[in-house]
Motif scaffolding. Structure first.
Motif, PDB file in Angstrom:
ATOM      1  N   CYS A   1      -9.428  -8.847   6.402  1.00 14.80           N
ATOM      2  CA  CYS A   1     -10.478  -9.518   7.072  1.00 14.80           C
ATOM      3  C   CYS A   1     -10.565 -10.721   6.936  1.00 14.80           C
ATOM      4  O   CYS A   1     -10.462 -11.801   7.130  1.00 14.80           O
TER       5      CYS A   1
ATOM      6  N   THR B   1      -6.910   4.712   0.739  1.00 13.44           N
ATOM      7  CA  THR B   1      -7.728   3.651   2.284  1.00 13.44           C
ATOM      8  C   THR B   1      -8.649   3.853   2.349  1.00 13.44           C
ATOM      9  O   THR B   1      -9.916   3.564   3.512  1.00 13.44           O
ATOM     10  N   THR B   2      -9.671   4.279   1.116  1.00 15.01           N
ATOM     11  CA  THR B   2     -10.560   3.752   0.062  1.00 15.01           C
ATOM     12  C   THR B   2     -12.112   4.938   1.333  1.00 15.01           C
ATOM     13  O   THR B   2     -12.903   4.860   1.141  1.00 15.01           O
TER      14      THR B   2
ATOM     15  N   ASN C   1       0.697  -1.265  -0.145  1.00 15.27           N
ATOM     16  CA  ASN C   1       0.167   0.490  -0.637  1.00 15.27           C
ATOM     17  C   ASN C   1       1.075   1.278   0.396  1.00 15.27           C
ATOM     18  O   ASN C   1       0.783   2.645  -0.813  1.00 15.27           O
TER      19      ASN C   1
ATOM     20  N   PHE D   1      -5.575  -2.990  11.769  1.00 16.39           N
ATOM     21  CA  PHE D   1      -4.954  -4.124  10.446  1.00 16.39           C
ATOM     22  C   PHE D   1      -3.914  -4.945  11.020  1.00 16.39           C
ATOM     23  O   PHE D   1      -4.160  -6.153  11.558  1.00 16.39           O
TER      24      PHE D   1
ATOM     25  N   SER E   1      -7.647  -4.770  -0.631  1.00 14.35           N
ATOM     26  CA  SER E   1      -6.549  -4.891   0.565  1.00 14.35           C
ATOM     27  C   SER E   1      -7.176  -5.041   1.412  1.00 14.35           C
ATOM     28  O   SER E   1      -6.881  -5.929   2.435  1.00 14.35           O
ATOM     29  N   GLY E   2      -8.392  -4.393   2.018  1.00 12.71           N
ATOM     30  CA  GLY E   2      -9.036  -4.417   3.311  1.00 12.71           C
ATOM     31  C   GLY E   2      -9.555  -5.444   3.584  1.00 12.71           C
ATOM     32  O   GLY E   2     -10.005  -6.336   4.452  1.00 12.71           O
TER      33      GLY E   2
ATOM     34  N   PRO F   1      -9.934  -1.632  -1.848  1.00 16.79           N
ATOM     35  CA  PRO F   1     -11.111  -2.728  -0.962  1.00 16.79           C
ATOM     36  C   PRO F   1     -10.404  -3.714  -0.878  1.00 16.79           C
ATOM     37  O   PRO F   1     -10.257  -4.682  -0.531  1.00 16.79           O
TER      38      PRO F   1
ATOM     39  N   GLY G   1     -14.488  -5.753   4.503  1.00 14.17           N
ATOM     40  CA  GLY G   1     -13.573  -6.211   5.256  1.00 14.17           C
ATOM     41  C   GLY G   1     -13.454  -5.294   6.445  1.00 14.17           C
ATOM     42  O   GLY G   1     -13.436  -6.387   7.737  1.00 14.17           O
ATOM     43  N   ALA G   2     -12.297  -4.271   6.684  1.00 17.66           N
ATOM     44  CA  ALA G   2     -12.732  -3.325   7.306  1.00 17.66           C
ATOM     45  C   ALA G   2     -13.903  -3.401   8.753  1.00 17.66           C
ATOM     46  O   ALA G   2     -14.121  -3.906   9.992  1.00 17.66           O
TER      47      ALA G   2
ATOM     48  N   ARG H   1      -6.605   3.859   9.114  1.00 19.55           N
ATOM     49  CA  ARG H   1      -7.215   2.248   8.251  1.00 19.55           C
ATOM     50  C   ARG H   1      -5.965   1.647   8.434  1.00 19.55           C
ATOM     51  O   ARG H   1      -6.395   0.017   8.832  1.00 19.55           O
TER      52      ARG H   1
ATOM     53  N   ASN I   1     -12.309   6.376   7.770  1.00 21.64           N
ATOM     54  CA  ASN I   1     -12.711   5.977   6.430  1.00 21.64           C
ATOM     55  C   ASN I   1     -13.476   6.034   4.981  1.00 21.64           C
ATOM     56  O   ASN I   1     -14.085   4.802   4.170  1.00 21.64           O
TER      57      ASN I   1
END
Length: 555
Positions: free
Chosen positions: A148, A111-112, A70, A492, A143-144, A141, A374-375, A488, A461
């Motif tokens: 998850c 970071t969406t 990222n 994680f 990555s998120g 998204p 996901g987040a 963000r 975010n």
């Protein structure tokens, strides 16, 4: 008719949630599936070009890969923003972005968040929109979702997988196919998709009007599907080119909720306890219905000042809303976009009644009313663990979650995660109010809400805002950029560390004293944890902002 449209929308969301969740769980299976027959050759080609090995990573290596990947992409798109004036596909001659604005925008879309301190059609060239913005709308998204999925695997005692493999699968098996189909649908509904420069219209008075257009259809589909938000055009989905009619509005709402509502079913399928996934889905749905009902009631009553003057619309507050959508669809959209952490808007949130504005900011503060792709589920499971821990303390028993004991190390990490969001919101809000009050367009309670909304939107975010801030300055660009990045990636790291700690523990056999997490009682405990631990954290700020504003409104 308005209530019928609302009911149909919610019914479609309900019908799509479970099958979408089962598909996502199937798409991320470790073993061979039927999906590999179609997507396998594409993914193997990507893995070969990228030198990606399909080996399992530890949680630390997974997090490191996520952060470094990222960070590299943020750096690449920053360079594009700073040099867009010299690059092709710039028919309107958009200049290079100012350094702090480019910093903010690169972090925002990676970071969406999609917080925009520029006007969509005037801040970026077509190349920047397609190569940088749309690119980030896929990988962010993805990555998120990857984080998850790894979190769920860790909680379930399985290997964490490989970040690069998971990110690629999220794009190839979910985001890209759906985005292509929906882009075609939106274009068919009248959303522009062109590389031609702005259209010039000659008015009847002899003047000229420049009408912005561009590759909006491809932007719009992934903007909503990936819970990105943002707008190709300055007024976002209130613009008829981004949201032409009631059908496009319905589709955008469905896309915003598609992945977030599916994630509880993904979780239930992957941990082998479908009932627990359903319990979480029902609990989150109850929160959503409460938020929606509160907003509809507030917007239906409207502003008492306007009511007293006899200029209130007979269908509720229409201030800042598009007539083609009406009050109800605008209110629904405001709840959906903040509940799903998307940030797209079809009405100006700054004109919402104080109570409706309170709901919008509360959705972002909790980040559990489904939340983003996901987040959101990671935050939900964090509160679920908190609920189990508190329940264990009350009965004098070591709490367990999915057969693993929850001990001091895990709770310390969760406590840090919990405290980070209020710190990211309240500390810079106080700084802005004290030192940069000249950039705040409203005084009093609404001005406080305006500032707090900006940092809440950045930390969660989301990206929507109470417009009126003079936010394209080094102070706002840098501070919100930092808040977006920490908001963000900090969770994680800490939550994957929790999963790593739990996955290393031996499973504890279930006994008569084990607190089951697939019952209605657990759903109540989960809701209590969200409302008591989460909501009370921000209550003082809300009292000084939207609540005080509502109480001081006089006809």
């Amino acid at each position: 008719m308005a209530f019928l449209a609302l009911g149909v929308t919610l019914l479609l969301v309900l019908l799509l949630a479970r099958p979408t969740g089962l598909y996502i769980a199937h798409a991320f299976k470790d073993e061979q599936t039927k999906l590999d027959r179609f997507f396998g050759p594409i993914e193997r080609g990507i893995f070969k070009i990228g030198g990606i090995r399909r080996d399992n990573q530890s949680w630390k290596k997974y997090v490191f890969a996520l952060l470094m990947c990222n960070a590299l992409m943020i750096a690449l798109v920053y360079i594009i923003f700073r040099t867009q004036a010299y690059l092709p596909l710039n028919p309107t001659n958009v200049p290079n972005m100012e350094p702090t604005l480019a910093f903010n925008t690169a972090i925002s879309f990676m970071t969406t968040t999609n917080l925009q301190h520029y006007s969509g059609e005037s801040g970026l060239s077509y190349l920047s929109q397609m190569i940088a913005i749309v690119f980030m709308m896929f990988v962010a998204p993805a990555s998120g979702l990857a984080a998850c999925i790894a979190f769920i695997r860790g909680l379930g005692g399985k290997p964490f997988g490989n970040f690069f493999v998971d990110m690629v699968r999220a794009i190839t098996r979910l985001l890209l196919p759906l985005a292509i189909v929906m882009a075609i649908v939106f274009i068919a509904l009248g959303v522009p998709q062109t590389l031609e420069p702005n259209a010039i219209a000659h008015t009847i008075s002899g003047g000229e009007q420049s009408i912005a257009r561009g590759p909006i259809g491809s932007f719009l589909s992934i903007k909503q599907l990936g819970n990105n938000g943002g707008g190709f055009l300055g007024v976002n989905s209130a613009h008829p080119f981004e949201n032409p009619d009631a059908i496009s509005n319905l589709l955008q709402i469905l896309l915003m909720l598609l992945i977030p509502t599916a994630m509880p079913f993904v979780y239930g399928k992957m941990v082998g306890n479908a009932k627990q996934g359903r319990v979480l889905f029902v609990a989150m749905s109850m929160l959503f219905i409460v938020m929606l009902g509160t907003t509809l009631a507030a917007e239906s009553t409207g502003n008492p000042v306007l009511n007293s003057l006899g200029i209130q619309h007979d269908q509720g507050s229409m201030e800042g809303k598009e007539v083609r959508f009406g009050m109800m669809q605008s209110a629904l959209y405001s709840v959906v976009t903040t509940a799903s952490e998307t940030g797209a808007v079809n009405t100006m949130h700054d004109t919402l009644t104080p109570v409706a504005g309170l709901v919008a900011i509360a959705n972002m503060m909790l980040n559990t009313v489904f939340g983003g792709a996901g987040a959101g589920l990671m935050n939900v499971l964090m509160y679920a663990i908190i609920g189990v821990f508190l329940s264990g303390l009350m009965v004098g028993r070591t709490p367990e979650f999915l057969g693993k004991k929850i001990e001091g190390k895990e709770m310390m990490l969760i406590a840090l995660t919990m405290l980070m969001t209020p710190f990211l919101v309240l500390a810079p809000s106080a700084w802005a109010l004290f030192s940069y009050s000249g950039t705040i367009s409203n005084s009093g309670f609404h001005g406080l809400t305006q500032v707090m909304y900006e940092y809440t939107s950045a930390a969660a975010n989301n990206g929507s805002g109470f417009e009126g801030l003079g936010d394209n300055t080094p102070f706002w660009n840098i501070t919100t950029g930092i808040v977006m990045y920490i908001g963000r990636f900090f969770s994680f790291v800490t939550l994957l560390a929790v999963a790593g700690s739990l996955s290393a523990k031996k499973a504890v056999p279930e006994t008569a004293g084990t607190f089951r997490t697939d019952t209605a009682l657990f759903g109540v405990v989960f809701l209590a944890a969200v409302l008591i631990v989460g909501a009370l954290t921000f209550f003082p700020g809300l009292v000084l902002g939207p609540i005080a504003e509502q109480l001081t409104l006089k006809p």
